[in-house]
Design a protein around this motif. Structure first.
Motif, mmCIF file in Angstrom:
data_model
loop_
_atom_site.group_PDB
_atom_site.id
_atom_site.type_symbol
_atom_site.label_atom_id
_atom_site.label_comp_id
_atom_site.label_asym_id
_atom_site.label_seq_id
_atom_site.Cartn_x
_atom_site.Cartn_y
_atom_site.Cartn_z
ATOM 1 N N CYS A 188 0.829 -1.211 0.000
ATOM 2 C CA CYS A 188 0.000 0.000 0.000
ATOM 3 C C CYS A 188 0.861 1.257 0.000
ATOM 4 O O CYS A 188 0.538 2.244 -0.664
ATOM 5 C CB CYS A 188 -0.923 0.001 1.213
ATOM 6 N N ARG A 189 1.953 1.220 0.748
ATOM 7 C CA ARG A 189 2.862 2.371 0.758
ATOM 8 C C ARG A 189 3.440 2.590 -0.637
ATOM 9 O O ARG A 189 3.519 3.738 -1.113
ATOM 10 C CB ARG A 189 3.988 2.129 1.768
ATOM 11 N N LEU A 190 3.819 1.498 -1.308
ATOM 12 C CA LEU A 190 4.340 1.628 -2.665
ATOM 13 C C LEU A 190 3.263 2.158 -3.608
ATOM 14 O O LEU A 190 3.546 2.961 -4.505
ATOM 15 C CB LEU A 190 4.854 0.266 -3.155
ATOM 16 N N ASN A 194 3.225 5.469 -5.842
ATOM 17 C CA ASN A 194 2.962 5.356 -7.269
ATOM 18 C C ASN A 194 1.857 6.311 -7.697
ATOM 19 O O ASN A 194 1.992 7.046 -8.690
ATOM 20 C CB ASN A 194 2.579 3.904 -7.591
ATOM 21 N N ALA A 195 0.727 6.304 -6.953
ATOM 22 C CA ALA A 195 -0.395 7.180 -7.297
ATOM 23 C C ALA A 195 -0.012 8.647 -7.161
ATOM 24 O O ALA A 195 -0.431 9.486 -7.970
ATOM 25 C CB ALA A 195 -1.596 6.851 -6.409
ATOM 26 N N SER A 196 0.782 8.966 -6.151
ATOM 27 C CA SER A 196 1.220 10.359 -5.970
ATOM 28 C C SER A 196 2.088 10.818 -7.131
ATOM 29 O O SER A 196 1.946 11.954 -7.613
ATOM 30 C CB SER A 196 1.988 10.497 -4.651
ATOM 31 N N GLU A 197 2.982 9.962 -7.574
ATOM 32 C CA GLU A 197 3.822 10.315 -8.719
ATOM 33 C C GLU A 197 2.989 10.518 -9.975
ATOM 34 O O GLU A 197 3.231 11.429 -10.769
ATOM 35 C CB GLU A 197 4.870 9.219 -8.951
ATOM 36 N N ARG A 198 2.002 9.664 -10.167
ATOM 37 C CA ARG A 198 1.127 9.835 -11.334
ATOM 38 C C ARG A 198 0.340 11.136 -11.254
ATOM 39 O O ARG A 198 0.177 11.846 -12.257
ATOM 40 C CB ARG A 198 0.164 8.653 -11.447
ATOM 41 N N LEU A 199 -0.156 11.463 -10.053
ATOM 42 C CA LEU A 199 -0.867 12.726 -9.885
ATOM 43 C C LEU A 199 0.032 13.907 -10.222
ATOM 44 O O LEU A 199 -0.385 14.843 -10.914
ATOM 45 C CB LEU A 199 -1.362 12.839 -8.444
ATOM 46 N N ASN A 200 1.260 13.852 -9.741
ATOM 47 C CA ASN A 200 2.201 14.942 -10.029
ATOM 48 C C ASN A 200 2.456 15.066 -11.529
ATOM 49 O O ASN A 200 2.505 16.170 -12.083
ATOM 50 C CB ASN A 200 3.512 14.710 -9.282
ATOM 51 N N HIS A 302 -2.084 18.212 -0.821
ATOM 52 C CA HIS A 302 -3.391 17.855 -0.269
ATOM 53 C C HIS A 302 -3.822 16.467 -0.748
ATOM 54 O O HIS A 302 -4.280 15.632 0.054
ATOM 55 C CB HIS A 302 -4.416 18.902 -0.703
ATOM 56 N N LEU A 303 -3.652 16.188 -2.040
ATOM 57 C CA LEU A 303 -4.052 14.888 -2.571
ATOM 58 C C LEU A 303 -3.133 13.781 -2.071
ATOM 59 O O LEU A 303 -3.578 12.640 -1.876
ATOM 60 C CB LEU A 303 -4.055 14.927 -4.104
ATOM 61 N N ARG A 304 -1.867 14.108 -1.835
ATOM 62 C CA ARG A 304 -0.953 13.123 -1.256
ATOM 63 C C ARG A 304 -1.439 12.695 0.130
ATOM 64 O O ARG A 304 -1.419 11.503 0.472
ATOM 65 C CB ARG A 304 0.451 13.731 -1.160
ATOM 66 N N GLN A 305 -1.904 13.652 0.910
ATOM 67 C CA GLN A 305 -2.409 13.328 2.245
ATOM 68 C C GLN A 305 -3.688 12.503 2.164
ATOM 69 O O GLN A 305 -3.927 11.621 2.995
ATOM 70 C CB GLN A 305 -2.649 14.615 3.034
ATOM 71 N N LYS A 306 -4.520 12.791 1.157
ATOM 72 C CA LYS A 306 -5.724 11.990 0.974
ATOM 73 C C LYS A 306 -5.369 10.539 0.648
ATOM 74 O O LYS A 306 -6.001 9.598 1.128
ATOM 75 C CB LYS A 306 -6.577 12.567 -0.160
ATOM 76 N N LEU A 307 -4.352 10.348 -0.181
ATOM 77 C CA LEU A 307 -3.920 9.006 -0.510
ATOM 78 C C LEU A 307 -3.320 8.299 0.699
ATOM 79 O O LEU A 307 -3.483 7.085 0.868
ATOM 80 C CB LEU A 307 -2.897 9.049 -1.654
ATOM 81 N N GLU A 308 -2.623 9.056 1.527
ATOM 82 C CA GLU A 308 -2.079 8.472 2.754
ATOM 83 C C GLU A 308 -3.203 7.972 3.651
ATOM 84 O O GLU A 308 -3.083 6.945 4.317
ATOM 85 C CB GLU A 308 -1.230 9.505 3.503
ATOM 86 N N GLN A 309 -4.319 8.705 3.679
ATOM 87 C CA GLN A 309 -5.466 8.261 4.469
ATOM 88 C C GLN A 309 -6.049 6.973 3.895
ATOM 89 O O GLN A 309 -6.479 6.093 4.631
ATOM 90 C CB GLN A 309 -6.554 9.338 4.480
ATOM 91 N N THR A 314 -7.869 2.057 8.928
ATOM 92 C CA THR A 314 -9.040 2.705 9.502
ATOM 93 C C THR A 314 -9.831 3.373 8.401
ATOM 94 O O THR A 314 -9.334 3.577 7.296
ATOM 95 C CB THR A 314 -8.605 3.770 10.519
ATOM 96 N N PRO A 315 -11.091 3.776 8.631
ATOM 97 C CA PRO A 315 -11.863 4.485 7.615
ATOM 98 C C PRO A 315 -11.155 5.745 7.166
ATOM 99 O O PRO A 315 -10.405 6.366 7.918
ATOM 100 C CB PRO A 315 -13.187 4.794 8.319
ATOM 101 N N CYS A 316 -11.405 6.155 5.931
ATOM 102 C CA CYS A 316 -10.621 7.227 5.322
ATOM 103 C C CYS A 316 -10.844 8.569 5.988
ATOM 104 O O CYS A 316 -10.011 9.455 5.850
ATOM 105 C CB CYS A 316 -10.961 7.322 3.827
ATOM 106 N N ASP A 317 -11.950 8.783 6.694
ATOM 107 C CA ASP A 317 -12.189 10.062 7.324
ATOM 108 C C ASP A 317 -12.099 9.954 8.842
ATOM 109 O O ASP A 317 -12.701 10.721 9.566
ATOM 110 C CB ASP A 317 -13.565 10.613 6.928
#
Length: 823
Positions: A188-190, A194-200, A302-309, A314-317
């Protein structure tokens, strides 16, 4: 350089996981080998079948974690219990001496296989282990005759099975436990990286100053997307083991959440961002102003932190997740309160709409703002509790259903006949080595379809390679038994990597490991060269029986089934498009029609996935005397279908969001519904006609079948005038750019009226911006759906021409003939 290094790190992490699995497999096989070779005599006399100990070990430990190994031990125990009861009763009733008759041994194996395979709730691994045990017990009885022990012979097989299961667990516990929970967290960390790099990369592409730079960024993001697919697959494979490592006991707090499904939801807006960038006609994008570009770093953070959640258990919020403020992002998006003047601006609005989806956690099934996060927490927790309630002490609760389904009955009959014939012909060919014909295919059955010739070829090659390597290792080590494991360990590691290759796959890799293990991991089996040749011959007999039964049971070729599934998928696609609705009354919210559309989409995704599996099978299978399968055309159609499913998913979400946002803003729903309803109906009419035609054409065996049918029904059709006896017929010529421009222009004109009404309301600038982005995203999805239909029509023309090389494909002519036949 940073992007390249990140891709390399993620790919290396996957390779390291495969290497770790290979080393654990080698350790488990070493435990079995040293136990069967050097254990005290009192122990070794119970381990009379070390070959099956190796087979059990390979079945359980390959790509397994501690949880998977525990599940494998349970399956081995369950299979052994079934087989022990059946075999002891059979040997006692018939008498061991009567099993010297080859036909009786094969018949009892066939009967036992049918009884084991029939229950649908039994795990496939348990069935495979049970099949192997049945073959060894009753072939051993045929070899031993009257000297076979009624109880002790099955006990020896059960002891060998237990050794393989125990070795698997020990190999995954030492030198440290390889836990599924830990592997999922790492993966999941990887994936988050990966998703963060794609977003960037997508955000950088959105602000690119020219098309070459944007194309380069998109291509680099595609490399990340391929790695992300493997990461998600790895998470999915490890999820089942979590329930065995962390059992769901009712009075304990639930600790299992389906992370794979949650992370899979992130892929949809990411794929949407990629489609939006690929649809942009020019760079730089006019909407990418300085204020939005200035907010880009904060959007990324901000989106990186959302992905970290999202990767948390635990639930995302939940309150444990980091808190972030998106005010700067909202301020950057507020200027978008009007629709673009031309369709060139729709991809940019859709891109920003995908950013909004990620920002507000809408991908996690939460409704559009405003949201009661407290109530949503309780809903998420209840959902987790329901998922967790399905598991008890690591085992999944299954409902006892004594009535077998049609699918389980067919599977049981197929396995029964295949194993019965393999045992019979194996004993007739070489009685002393009659085990291997049945054992070769006993561990290879699957409940669904599989590429029969590809799997059989991979098993044959793997068996030959493993046997040859075993002979080489035997002659190098000579009579030093304790040195034979030295050449065996690197082969186990090498064959473990073969399991992940496209050429050999799981079937070839397992066969290669077992082929070498049976020569280097045992002793007192006679001359190794003679044994290797006999085993290869017996394995070939088993594979021939396997292929023959598969072809007789399912004679339809994968290419034929793929074409049928394509026609079904297109029909389901048409139903999903018809389910796109806008004209609903406010009193009906939340409306059941949205749920109906979601069910249709799930069915369409399932059909598309099945079509993809059949296409891959058809590509890998031989053509024989048939025309070559046009796999490239089918793969292109599959890509179009997948994109259209995603676009319909976005469309459904956008229509529902428009309704809910209109309530929050205070605009009457009729003021939004009426202007957009006509364009939506026009879109459905145009694209529906095209998809209906594509579905009708793909359901035909050949174009000549239309003329044959016309002659049978005696329908006179003048193709040049487009007339028939039934009157004038409007022929279908395909979707074109003018149709797309007509629908899109009308939509933009009417949506500007809606945006004006929204802008007239006071305050709530954030919700106004969301609504405009939502309308813009809807316009993009509708236009892109039409363009994907155009692409599919062109691919279908090529496909029809390749399937009918002697005919000239004319879409209008085919359409007229189909209309004349009322198809």
């Amino acid at each position: 350089m940073a992007t390249t290094s990140t891709i390399a790190e993620q790919a290396d992490a996957l390779r390291h996981a495969h290497l770790k699995s290979a080393l654990r497999t080698a350790l488990a096989c070493s435990i079995v080998g040293f136990t069967t070779l050097y254990a005290p005599t009192s122990v070794r006399k119970f381990l009379a079948y070390p070959a099956f100990s190796y087979v059990t070990t390979i079945l359980i430990v390959s790509e397994a974690t501690v949880g998977d190994a525990l599940r494998g031990v349970w399956n081995a125990f369950y299979a052994t219990t079934q087989v022990m009861l059946f075999s002891v009763l059979s040997l006692w009733l018939a008498g061991p001496a009567r099993f010297a008759t080859h036909g009786l041994a094969a018949a009892v194996v066939s009967l036992g296989t049918f009884l084991v395979a029939l229950p649908e709730s039994t795990d496939l691994m348990a069935k495979r282990i049970a099949f192997g045990q049945l073959v060894i017990i009753f072939v051993g009885a045929a070899i031993g005759g009257a000297s076979t022990g009624v109880v002790m012979h099955p006990v020896h097989v059960a002891s060998s099975t237990a050794l393989g299961a125990l070795a698997s667990v020990l190999a995954l516990l030492f030198p440290y436990p390889w836990l599924a929970c830990s592997e999922i967290r790492k993966t999941c960390r990887l994936y988050v990286e990966n998703a963060s790099e794609r977003l960037n990369l997508y955000l950088d592409g959105f602000f690119a100053k020219g098309r070459p730079a944007a194309v380069d960024l998109i291509s680099r993001a595609s490399c990340f997307a391929r790695v992300a697919k493997k990461l998600l697959q790895s998470i999915k494979e490890h999820e089942r083991g979590v329930s065995w490592e962390r059992p769901g006991i009712r009075f304990l707090k639930p600790n299992y959440v389906n992370l794979g499904k949650r992370l899979q939801e992130i892929e949809l807006p990411l794929r949407g961002m990629e489609m939006a960038l690929n649809s942009c006609s020019s760079f730089p994008i006019s909407m990418a102003d300085q204020e939005l570009q200035k907010a880009s770093p904060k959007i990324k953070l901000h989106l990186r932190q959302k992905l970290e959640q999202a990767k948390c258990f635990t639930p995302c919020d939940a309150t444990t997740a980091p808190e972030t403020k998106g005010d700067d992002i909202e301020n950057a998006l507020r200027p978008f309160t009007t629709m673009p003047a031309s369709q060139e601006g729709l991809p940019a609005l859709f891109f920003l709409h995908c950013v909004e989806i990620l920002q507000h956690d809408l991908i996690f099934g939460q409704p559009v703002k405003p949201v009661d996060f407290k109530s949503q927490d309780s809903v998420t927790q209840q959902s987790g509790e329901k998922d967790q309630a399905k598991y008890c002490f690591g085992g999944r609760r299954t409902r006892l259903n004594l009535k077998p389904s049609c699918q389980s009955l067919i599977f049981a009959l197929k396995c029964s006949v295949s194993l019965g014939l393999a045992v019979l012909f194996g004993l007739l060919y070489n009685k002393e080595n009659g085990y291997w014909s049945g054992l070769t295919i006993a561990i290879s059955f699957v409940t669904g379809r599989q590429p029969t010739f590809t799997v059989a070829n991979a098993r044959a090659q793997g068996t030959a390679m493993g046997s040859v390597y075993g002979l080489l290792g035997y002659f190098i080590c000579g009579k030093f038994v304790h040195l034979r494991f030295l050449p065996l360990l690197p082969w186990i590691i090498f064959a473990s990597f073969l399991r992940h290759s496209r050429m050999y796959g799981q079937a070839g890799g397992i066969s290669a490991v077992i082929g070498a293990l049976l020569i280097l991991g045992r002793r007192d089996y006679g001359p190794p060269a003679q044994f290797a040749i006999a085993r290869i011959a017996e394995a070939s007999i088993g594979l021939i029986c396997f292929i023959t039964v598969e072809l007789l049971w399912e004679p339809a070729r994968a290419s034929t089934l793929a074409k049928v599934e394509l026609s079904t998928s297109l029909r389901k696609l048409g139903e999903s498009i018809e389910g796109i609705v806008l004209c609903l009354e406010e009193k009906q919210w939340p409306d059941s029609k949205f749920h109906t559309l979601q069910e249709k989409l799930e069915d369409l995704r399932s059909r598309t996935s099945k079509y993809g599996v059949l296409t891959e099978e058809a590509v890998s299978e031989p053509n024989f005397w048939f025309l070559p399968f046009p796999g490239d055309c089918h793969l292109k159609i599959l890509e179009c279908l997948s994109k259209m499913v995603d676009l319909i998913q976005f469309t459904s979400f956008q229509l529902e969001s428009l309704q809910r946002l209109s309530v929050s803003i205070g605009v009457a729903w009729k003021e939004i519904q009426k202007p957009l309803e006509q364009d939506l109906e026009l879109f459905k009419e145009m694209i529906g006609t095209s998809i209906q035609f594509l579905g009708a054409v793909t359901s035909l065996k050949s174009l000549s079948a239309i003329d044959t049918e016309l002659q049978k029904t005696k329908v006179a059709c003048d193709m040049e005038l487009g007339k028939s006896q039934s009157g004038n017929l409007t022929t279908f010529s395909g979707t074109n750019d003018e149709d797309v421009a007509k629908v899109t222009s009308s939509f933009l004109c009417r949506s500007n009226e809606v945006a004006t009404r929204i802008h007239a309301q006071e305050g709530l600038e954030e919700l106004k911006s969301q609504m405009v982005l939502c309308i813009g995203g809807l316009g993009f999805c509708l236009s892109r759906l039409m363009r994907e239909t155009m692409i599919m029509e062109e691919i279908l023309r090529e496909l029809l021409q390749r399937e009918n090389p002697t005919c000239l494909v004319n879409i209008s002519e085919i359409s007229s003939k189909l209309k004349a036949l009322d198809m």
